[in-house]
Design a protein around this motif. Structure first.
Motif, PDB file in Angstrom:
ATOM      1  N   LEU A  41       0.757  -1.141   0.090  1.00 46.77           N
ATOM      2  CA  LEU A  41       0.015   0.096   0.056  1.00 46.77           C
ATOM      3  C   LEU A  41       0.932   1.257   0.101  1.00 46.77           C
ATOM      4  N   MET A  42       0.788   2.118  -0.962  1.00 50.26           N
ATOM      5  CA  MET A  42       1.407   3.331  -1.040  1.00 50.26           C
ATOM      6  C   MET A  42       0.660   4.601  -0.569  1.00 50.26           C
ATOM      7  N   PRO A  43       0.914   5.495   0.198  1.00 51.25           N
ATOM      8  CA  PRO A  43       0.178   6.562   0.480  1.00 51.25           C
ATOM      9  C   PRO A  43      -0.300   7.446  -0.710  1.00 51.25           C
ATOM     10  N   LEU A  44      -1.456   8.094  -0.662  1.00 56.68           N
ATOM     11  CA  LEU A  44      -1.837   8.933  -1.681  1.00 56.68           C
ATOM     12  C   LEU A  44      -1.239  10.315  -1.869  1.00 56.68           C
ATOM     13  N   LYS A  45      -1.024  10.651  -0.561  1.00 55.52           N
ATOM     14  CA  LYS A  45      -0.134  11.861  -0.424  1.00 55.52           C
ATOM     15  C   LYS A  45       1.143  11.811   0.383  1.00 55.52           C
ATOM     16  N   THR A  46       2.117  12.564   0.080  1.00 56.62           N
ATOM     17  CA  THR A  46       3.092  12.374   0.812  1.00 56.62           C
ATOM     18  C   THR A  46       3.019  13.312   2.074  1.00 56.62           C
ATOM     19  N   GLN A  47       3.847  12.945   3.250  1.00 52.47           N
ATOM     20  CA  GLN A  47       3.589  13.451   4.483  1.00 52.47           C
ATOM     21  C   GLN A  47       3.850  14.954   4.253  1.00 52.47           C
ATOM     22  N   ALA A  48       4.839  15.534   3.434  1.00 50.90           N
ATOM     23  CA  ALA A  48       4.973  17.098   3.401  1.00 50.90           C
ATOM     24  C   ALA A  48       3.810  17.689   2.795  1.00 50.90           C
TER      25      ALA A  48
END
Length: 83
Positions: A41-48
């Motif tokens: 699973l890859m995040p759709l938005k980065t933490q930044a």
């Protein structure tokens, strides 16, 4: 398998001759089988990007709070008869 298919197969196998080279090198290339792993699973938005959006929301909240308090002070400080 029908008789026609068997006859065609026999003719094809007669035409194929194995050719082995008399000189040179022979090699065999072993191709690895495909190995499937579990999907990640890859995040759709980065933490930044999430932090930046949170900063925007917080700034918008502060601005809205400031506007609401300043508008309530204006209503209280204005005389009732003037427009």
């Amino acid at each position: 398998m029908s008789a026609v298919e068997a006859e065609v197969l026999r003719k094809v196998s007669e035409k194929i001759d194995l050719i082995e080279p008399t000189t040179g090198k022979l090699f065999f290339e072993h191709k690895a089988e495909l190995v499937f792993c579990r999907p990640h699973l890859m995040p759709l938005k980065t933490q930044a990007l999430e932090r930046l959006e949170e900063m925007h929301r917080e700034t918008a909240r502060q601005l809205q709070k400031k506007r609401s308090t300043s508008s309530s002070h204006k209503k209280v400080s204005e005389p009732a008869g003037s427009q």
